[in-house]
Write an enzyme that holds these catalytic residues in place. Structure first.
Site, short mmCIF file in Angstrom:
data_model
loop_
_atom_site.label_atom_id
_atom_site.label_comp_id
_atom_site.label_asym_id
_atom_site.label_seq_id
_atom_site.Cartn_x
_atom_site.Cartn_y
_atom_site.Cartn_z
CG HIS A 1 5.63 -2.71 -3.39
ND1 HIS A 1 4.46 -3.87 -3.61
CD2 HIS A 1 5.91 -2.76 -4.87
CE1 HIS A 1 4.06 -4.30 -4.69
NE2 HIS A 1 5.02 -3.47 -5.43
CB VAL B 1 -4.01 6.94 0.07
CG1 VAL B 1 -2.86 6.76 -0.84
CG2 VAL B 1 -3.56 8.29 0.75
CG ASP C 1 -0.58 2.41 -3.86
OD1 ASP C 1 -0.30 2.20 -4.94
OD2 ASP C 1 0.37 2.21 -3.02
CD1 TRP D 1 -13.85 -2.95 -21.47
CD2 TRP D 1 -14.35 -5.20 -20.91
NE1 TRP D 1 -15.09 -2.92 -21.04
CE2 TRP D 1 -15.27 -4.55 -20.78
CE3 TRP D 1 -14.37 -6.63 -21.01
CZ2 TRP D 1 -16.51 -5.21 -20.19
CZ3 TRP D 1 -15.48 -7.22 -20.41
CH2 TRP D 1 -16.51 -6.29 -20.29
CE LYS D 2 -16.03 -0.81 -17.95
NZ LYS D 2 -17.27 -0.65 -16.76
N GLY E 1 -7.40 3.49 2.11
CA GLY E 1 -6.47 3.90 2.97
C GLY E 1 -7.12 4.21 4.37
#
Length: 343
Positions: free
Chosen positions: A51, A178, A180, A232-233, A310
């Site tokens: 990203h 963090v 993410d 499923w969660k 993180g």
């Protein structure tokens, strides 16, 4: 080694300067171009290549195709108390995101908590960037985005859900904790990276075309059947994140985004909490130290340290700044070509 699998190391400043040059050629002002180039470069330096550097060519193609409006910025639609709705006006996703995060912190400074619900925006690239940005200023951050439909619901074979990344960030010492995470076991960018390196996934990440769980990224990309985290969660959490983003922003849902010719006009939520306003604020640092100390006493299964989300980012950033950022040569050649081309 083929050109497709060859990697080179690009100095941070060279990467930043190249990004900035290309962005200015595509209509960015110097200030907006610098901020956007910084976001792409930092994401890459911190090891989130999928990203950062790897996503940059697609970002430019979306500008050329008119999905990203470089001259647009968010505008306020409505608000009540600590909640505001903003229209991203299809501006650059990273710039809209950093603006929304800053606005959420401004509301939190006033009310203790601030929520910006953003409609009609573009891909924010790496959501964790805004978590780090907000936590570095002393605020807790909770944010998420919907996407086009790219993940089947648990028990289904066709994609009706987005993998809808969620970010939670907490200030901690000089850095932050963090989380993410996409709602799929691996993002599509991560699958592309494993495929390009011809590496097997550490754990199953989806299904092949015959419906078998697999650790082969190429087979998952062929089937487009990524696995929801927690089965499923993760499927249920993805659905609720989409619902909340749609309700709060007044924007498009995953199924509406998926009818478009490309992934744009997304809905996102940015929540900031001013920790300093909590009555027990002076005791929070010690409480976090105790939690992390206990967490670090976990008995590792394979001899590797157990790290909180993180924790390794600072080390990756330092190493990449020192030695250069690893980039697939074919991707860097494509980006250099963008810089050399004339509009």
């Amino acid at each position: 080694m083929s050109n497709d699998s060859a990697f080179i190391h690009v100095p941070y400043q060279q990467m930043y300067d190249t990004f900035l040059s290309i962005l200015k050629k595509h209509g960015f002002t110097p200030d907006n171009g610098a901020r956007c180039a910084e976001i792409f470069s930092i994401n890459s330096a911190e090891g989130i290549y999928t990203h950062g550097i790897n996503r940059f060519p697609r970002f430019i193609s979306y500008i050329k195709d008119g999905y990203i409006k470089v001259d647009q910025a968010p505008s306020r639609k409505s608000g009540f108390g600590a909640i505001e709705q903003w229209d991203g006006n299809l501006g650059p996703g990273p710039l809209n995101a950093i603006y929304a995060a800053d606005q959420a912190m401004a509301l939190a400074t006033q009310y203790g908590i601030g929520c910006i619900a953003l409609s009609n925006t573009n891909h924010w690239m790496r959501g964790g960037y805004y978590g780090w940005h907000t936590a570095s200023k002393g605020f807790i951050f909770i944010g998420w985005t919907n996407t086009l439909a790219n993940m089947p619901a648990w028990g289904a074979t066709d994609s009706k859900l987005g993998n809808n990344p969620l970010v939670i960030a907490v200030p901690y010492k000089d850095e932050a904790i963090v989380l993410d995470t996409a709602m799929s076991q691996y993002s599509y960018g991560s699958l592309d990276l494993y495929r390009s390196k011809n590496q097997k996934l550490p754990v199953p990440g989806g299904y092949d075309v015959d419906g078998n769980l697999t650790q082969d990224a190429d087979k998952i990309l062929a089937s487009r059947r990524v696995l929801p985290i927690g089965y499923w969660k993760g499927s249920g959490l993805s659905l609720l994140l989409d619902i909340l983003a749609t309700i709060l922003s007044g924007g498009l849902s995953t199924h509406e985004i998926s009818t478009r010719e490309a992934e744009h006009a997304l809905s996102q939520v940015y929540i900031a909490i001013d920790v300093a306003k909590l009555s027990h604020f002076p005791a929070i640092a010690n409480s976090l130290d105790q939690i992390i100390h206990d967490y670090h006493t976990s008995k590792p299964e394979h001899g590797k340290d157990v790290r909180y989300p993180g924790e390794h980012i600072a080390q990756i950033r330092e190493a990449n700044i020192k030695s250069g950022i690893p980039v697939a040569k074919r991707i860097w050649d494509e980006i250099v070509g963008l810089d050399a081309s004339h509009l």
